[in-house]
Design a protein around this motif. Structure first.
Motif, mmCIF file in Angstrom:
data_model
loop_
_atom_site.group_PDB
_atom_site.id
_atom_site.type_symbol
_atom_site.label_atom_id
_atom_site.label_comp_id
_atom_site.label_asym_id
_atom_site.label_seq_id
_atom_site.Cartn_x
_atom_site.Cartn_y
_atom_site.Cartn_z
ATOM 1 N N ALA B 238 0.837 -1.208 0.000
ATOM 2 C CA ALA B 238 0.000 0.000 0.000
ATOM 3 C C ALA B 238 0.864 1.247 0.000
ATOM 4 C CB ALA B 238 -0.916 -0.022 1.217
ATOM 5 N N ALA B 239 1.905 1.242 0.828
ATOM 6 C CA ALA B 239 2.754 2.433 0.906
ATOM 7 C C ALA B 239 3.507 2.641 -0.385
ATOM 8 C CB ALA B 239 3.727 2.296 2.079
ATOM 9 N N LEU B 240 3.943 1.532 -0.992
ATOM 10 C CA LEU B 240 4.703 1.666 -2.230
ATOM 11 C C LEU B 240 3.825 2.253 -3.317
ATOM 12 C CD1 LEU B 240 7.154 -0.974 -3.581
ATOM 13 C CD2 LEU B 240 5.721 0.296 -5.125
ATOM 14 N N LEU B 241 2.632 1.696 -3.483
ATOM 15 C CA LEU B 241 1.764 2.185 -4.537
ATOM 16 C C LEU B 241 1.346 3.627 -4.280
ATOM 17 C CD1 LEU B 241 -0.356 -1.024 -5.097
ATOM 18 C CD2 LEU B 241 1.530 -0.176 -6.469
ATOM 19 N N GLY B 291 7.546 1.215 10.331
ATOM 20 C CA GLY B 291 8.755 1.267 9.510
ATOM 21 C C GLY B 291 8.479 0.797 8.100
ATOM 22 N N ARG B 292 7.604 -0.206 7.977
ATOM 23 C CA ARG B 292 7.302 -0.704 6.642
ATOM 24 C C ARG B 292 6.565 0.316 5.817
ATOM 25 N NH1 ARG B 292 5.945 -7.034 7.756
ATOM 26 N NH2 ARG B 292 8.114 -7.610 8.020
ATOM 27 N N LEU B 293 5.721 1.097 6.433
ATOM 28 C CA LEU B 293 5.031 2.154 5.690
ATOM 29 C C LEU B 293 6.044 3.131 5.120
ATOM 30 C CD1 LEU B 293 1.994 2.876 8.013
ATOM 31 C CD2 LEU B 293 1.922 1.888 5.741
ATOM 32 N N ILE B 294 6.990 3.527 5.940
ATOM 33 C CA ILE B 294 8.004 4.479 5.475
ATOM 34 C C ILE B 294 8.849 3.850 4.378
ATOM 35 C CG2 ILE B 294 10.011 5.816 6.177
ATOM 36 C CD1 ILE B 294 8.824 5.918 8.967
#
Lengths: 487, 344, 180
Positions: B238-241, B291-294
């Motif tokens: 989600a964060a990447l897209l 951290g994964r979101l960032i």
């Protein structure tokens, strides 16, 4: 078995209690011999106050707690003391007292009911509870009198009774709440008097409908406005003390502190019943309800058994072994401790005995592998820790990292172990490291004290030296002045 | 009666690493099918080389390190590396380059650091990046996509190029290969063409890059499957897209003539593959949820920047490697709050 | 090679020399945080104050290590753990303790046999952490919790009434020394 969908920590486990939950509590037959272990966990150990060959009555004190937070131990049966010390056939269990049951069931003279418990001074009430040797029956064995006294000292306001029983297999508390809800309520009232709290919440899980109904009825009958019932979602580990308190009150126990710091106190429902029984009949802690279950047991059920009964006899009382049991443990499947021998005696810490066959066991399917940092463990940790980082810190014994990632806050619930795809025995590692950490902390404290004493001594000697030199200078000056005057 | 003893818990969930890897490969299947349909049988040939080379290199490395080889090979992690690399590489790549890339990925991307669980970088992306920098021409040669393409000829071209590195005598590179959409976008913008003019060109389709859009859609389907099964968590994809789409959309709003917009970026190149399969490699990613979101957002954002202004057409590989570098710092700064901890 | 490239290469070499030279000078010439280092080494030592390292206490030994006067393998009570910790702090290769300075023993505390003690008070000043309580012609005893097991009190005793006992992980309710 799956992780929670609402992204909150904890696990939804298969409770494995359906059959046992419907059974009534059955009294286990009296054992011919009991072996009462002296170790009470966490370094607490009782000192025997009887001699070999002495005859004791049921309920007489046989071991005293030393100066330190322990509890007295009482004879579960009347009979003669056969031996004190390690058991000849079971040395690995540690020291204990073996009593041969003479079948008389003669009660100790100090065993007398207390009908006016409600008007007792709270300190006297606590003293009686201490005299009865009551300890926390949820498994931790912490002396109840000490805990209530601490609660009183810290002016706790809210008492929570833990009837959650969130671990798979265990249902002794459920049976207790179903069959003796009045005793639970009575025990709650007594504890409120003892610790000085103003309200009490009994917390259960939502898969205990019958127990909930029974408790509601008992609460209505008692009509005590201070008491209430709270039903929590059946998620493991809802019954862990801190998580339970947060679920019931919404408050969080601060790190490195205990519940009385925020005015809360938590006790097991079984402990409440033991206190109620103590006041009603004078009976000290000499028996408890224990769930005997597992596919390796023919007729699983809840037994009312004497402390010190060999587990083999309890299993025989539950119909004997069935199938080919591979492992025997006490406690639930997540935190239970495996026992090497069924001659091991029942202790007040054992709320459940499981004889598991291969079908019950779901051991890790593979040998331990490297951590792939999938983060599943962090997702389920109810204490908000990062087990993958803790694992790395434990491997390198890095104290800074262990402190930063909160090894001291691990409640050893086993959720991380449960989900790890690399089959890493996380809880084992954390437990060992916590022991090592405590030893290192003790070592550091000793070194610091020695350093302070040394520095103080150096200063003292330096001052003495300075004083001596000053006196010498004064004496010399006086001598010089007087000789000048003379000459 | 005596019993065996073992530490708690006595019942565990039974998740295993091989099962996770198997499900990842299963989820890659739709994207692989789409890839073969659009770009020819190259993927199958690449995987046929990458897989044995990967297994062989892993076995050799473990033997050199004096570790037992069989458990590590059985867990399937190196097959996933080989599969990801194969699907990212151009299908016309000669076999020796594939082999080289795979060897670099397994040896330099994984075993030099200690094997499974210890690699700071995504091994497949290490192999891809090394190949891309060392052999830029071969690595940017993708088959033309469009109605005039005929699969059997493409197959012949692929097989010949795979064995020998050159096209068969009757076909030429120019006729059958061309720039990818991202490539065309970059060169076109540099030549100051307008977006409309660029989009009229061959490699562009309705949503994004022609051909690539199908691979991306199939990868999205596979990724959603992984999400549903809990193999992959939603934070990184989600964060990447979002990190890719939001700047792209913003840029398009500000300068419609110069930026193709979010949908194009989401369905071209290796975006969906990167979001669900590559960036989600747990070992090299950040470890806490925040951290994964960032981490994911960083990859998305860097991908957009590299695609827009960088020298290489698709930025996913380099973006992933750069954020791999940043992952330890991100972890350090995003430690979640422990129960009972008060932040002061 | 064109002048541009030459200029670039030359510039790179000059920059490398300048930075390298500055770092090298700083490493050798700039004053170190001597006190801070001594504190940090002292924090790693076991504070037994026994003097087996031939320095009068742990702090002087820490100062000697910091100044380079003594090597870090002289502390038997600290054992290998302490030596390695100091080596890690100073970024030196790890070293085992040198047995010529003494042997590493498990934790021990001194115990005075009250039946034999004559009250001569010679052991009192010998203890570096003031763990012996007493006065001339009065009974002496060792405060077990404060004793570091340094053995400095053994020698001055004229009647050999002090012995060392190993500390086991016994429950805290069983003190080893006759406390006062």
């Amino acid at each position: 078995m799956q992780a929670r969908r609402d992204f909150a920590p904890g696990l939804i486990l298969d409770a494995r209690k359906r059959s046992t939950m419907r059974e009534r509590i059955v009294a286990a037959p009296e054992p011919a011999q009991v072996f009462v272990l002296l170790d009470q966990g966490d370094g607490r150990r009782g000192t025997p106050c009887v001699r070999e060959g002495e005859r004791v009555r049921q309920g007489a004190a046989i071991a005293r707690a030393d100066d330190g937070p322990g509890a007295d131990l009482h004879a579960p049966v009347a009979g003669r003391i056969r031996s004190i010390g390690p058991h000849e056939n079971l040395r690995e269990a540690g020291p204990g007292i073996v009593i041969d049951n003479d079948g008389s069931d003669e009660r100790d003279s100090r065993w007398e009911p207390c009908p006016d418990a409600d008007s007792l001074d709270p300190d006297d009430l606590i003293e009686r509870i201490r005299g009865g040797g009551i300890v926390g029956l949820g498994g931790a064995l912490y002396p109840t009198a000490a805990k209530l006294a601490q609660g009183r000292d810290r002016s706790v306001t809210h008492l929570v009774l833990n009837g959650a029983e969130c671990e798979p297999w265990i249902c002794c508390d459920d049976a207790l709440m179903r069959e003796c809800p009045g005793e639970v309520v009575r025990g709650a009232q007594l504890m409120l008097r003892a610790c000085g709290a103003t309200k009490c919440t009994i917390a259960i899980e939502d898969d205990k409908a019958e127990a909930g109904a029974a408790l509601e009825a008992a609460l209505a009958a008692a009509g005590d406005a201070r008491l209430s019932l709270a039903v929590l979602p059946a998620v493991y580990p809802a019954g862990a003390e801190r998580q339970l308190l947060t679920a019931v009150t919404g408050l969080e126990v601060p790190q490195h502190a205990w519940p009385p710091a925020i005015g809360l106190l938590c006790q097991n429902v079984g402990t409440a019943v033991a206190i109620a029984r103590l006041m009603r009949t004078g009976e000290p802690l000499i028996r408890r309800i224990v769930t005997v279950t597992g596919s390796g047991v023919a007729h699983p059920g809840n037994l009312d058994a004497r402390i010190g009964t060999p587990i083999a006899e309890l299993i025989a009382a539950a119909g004997g072994y069935a199938g080919a049991p591979r492992r025997l443990w006490f406690g639930g499947s997540m935190t239970g401790r495996a026992l090497p021998d069924d001659a091991w005696p029942l202790t007040s810490a054992m709320n459940c005995i499981v004889a598991a066959t291969a079908a019950d066991l779901r051991a890790p399917a593979q040998a331990e592998q490297a951590c792939i940092r999938c983060g599943d463990c962090a997702r389920v940790c109810p204490a908000g820790l990062l087990p993958q980082e803790l694992h790395r810190a434990v491997r390198s014994r890095d104290e800074v990292l262990l402190e930063r990632f909160g090894l001291a806050d691990c409640i050893e619930c086993g959720c991380c172990d449960y989900v790890c795809p690399s089959a890493i025995p996380l809880v084992e590692r954390f437990r060992q490291e916590r022991v090592a950490m405590r030893e290192r902390a003790a070592e550091a404290a000793r070194a610091k004290a020695a350093r302070l004493h040394f520095e103080h001594r150096e200063r003292r000697l330096a001052e003495l030296e300075a004083d001596r030199r000053r006196e010498f200078e004064d004496a010399r000056r006086r001598a010089r002045d007087s000789s000048r005057d003379d000459g | 009666m005596r019993f065996e003893t073992a530490p708690a818990p006595h019942v565990v969930a039974g998740f295993t690493v091989p099962r996770v890897m198997f499900l990842v490969l299963l989820a890659l299947a739709p994207a692989a099918v789409a890839h073969v349909v659009v770009f020819g049988p190259g993927l199958l040939l690449q995987f046929a080389v990458a897989a044995p080379v990967a297994l062989g290199c892993e076995a050799a490395a473990l033997a050199l390190r004096r570790r037992p080889a069989l458990p590590a090979l059985r867990d399937g992690s190196v097959l996933v590396t080989a599969a990801l690399l194969a699907i990212c590489l151009p299908p016309l790549l000669p076999w020796w380059l594939t082999a080289l890339g795979t060897a670099v990925a397994v040896l330099l991307g994984k075993h030099v650091y200690g094997g499974l669980g210890y690699n700071p970088f995504n091994p497949a992306m290490v192999g891809y990046a090394v190949l891309l920098i060392s052999f830029p021409v071969a690595m940017t040669r993708w088959p033309l996509t469009g109605a005039e393409l005929d699969w059997p000829t493409l197959a012949r071209l692929t097989i010949h190029s795979f064995y020998s590195g050159v096209p068969p005598p009757d076909l030429s590179w120019d006729a059958w290969t061309g720039a990818t959409a991202l490539d065309a976008l970059r060169t076109g913008l540099r030549q100051r063409l307008t977006l409309q003019e660029i989009r009229a060109g061959a490699p562009f389709g309705v949503l994004g890059a022609a051909g690539f859009v199908w691979v991306n859609l199939a990868a999205l389907a596979g990724g959603l499957f992984l999400l549903r099964r809990g193999i992959v968590r939603w934070q990184i994809p989600a964060a990447l897209l979002a990190g890719l789409a939001l700047p792209a959309a913003l840029a398009q709003a500000l300068d419609p003539g110069g930026h193709p917009g979010a949908l194009f970026h989401l369905f071209s190149g290796a975006t969906m593959l990167g979001a669900f399969f590559i960036a989600t490699d747990p070992v090299s990613a950040a470890t806490s949820d925040r951290g994964r979101l960032i981490y994911g957002a960083g990859i998305g954002f860097l991908t957009w920047i590299i695609r827009r202004w960088g020298s290489y057409p698709d930025g996913v590989a380099f973006a992933v490697l750069l954020m791999n570098l940043a992952a330890p710092l991100i972890d350090r700064l995003t430690i979640p709050r422990i129960y009972g901890q008060t932040r002061d | 090679m064109n002048p541009e490239t030459l200029a670039l290469i030359g510039g790179a070499i000059v920059l490398a020399l300048a930075l390298g030279g500055t770092l090298g000078w700083a490493a050798t010439r700039m004053p170190r945080d001597a006190d801070g280092l001594v504190e940090r080494i002292n924090a790693l030592l076991p504070q037994t104050q026994c003097g087996q390292c031939l320095y009068p206490g742990c702090r002087p030994y820490a100062a000697a290590i910091a100044s380079g006067e003594a090597d870090l393998d002289r502390c038997p009570p600290g054992g290998a753990v302490t030596a390695q910790a100091i080596a890690r702090l100073l970024d030196r290769p790890p070293k085992s303790p040198d047995p010529s300075y003494g042997t590493t023993k498990p934790r021990q505390v001194a115990w005075i046999d009250e039946a034999r003690c004559t009250g001569c008070a010679r052991c009192l000043p010998a203890c570096p952490v003031d763990a012996i309580v007493g006065a001339p012609r009065l009974m002496h005893t060792v405060i077990a919790a404060q004793c570091t097991g340094c053995e400095l009190c053994i020698a001055p005793c004229p009647v050999d009434c002090i012995e060392l006992r190993a500390v086991t992980a016994a429950p805290p309710s069983q003190p080893l020394a006759a406390g006062c």
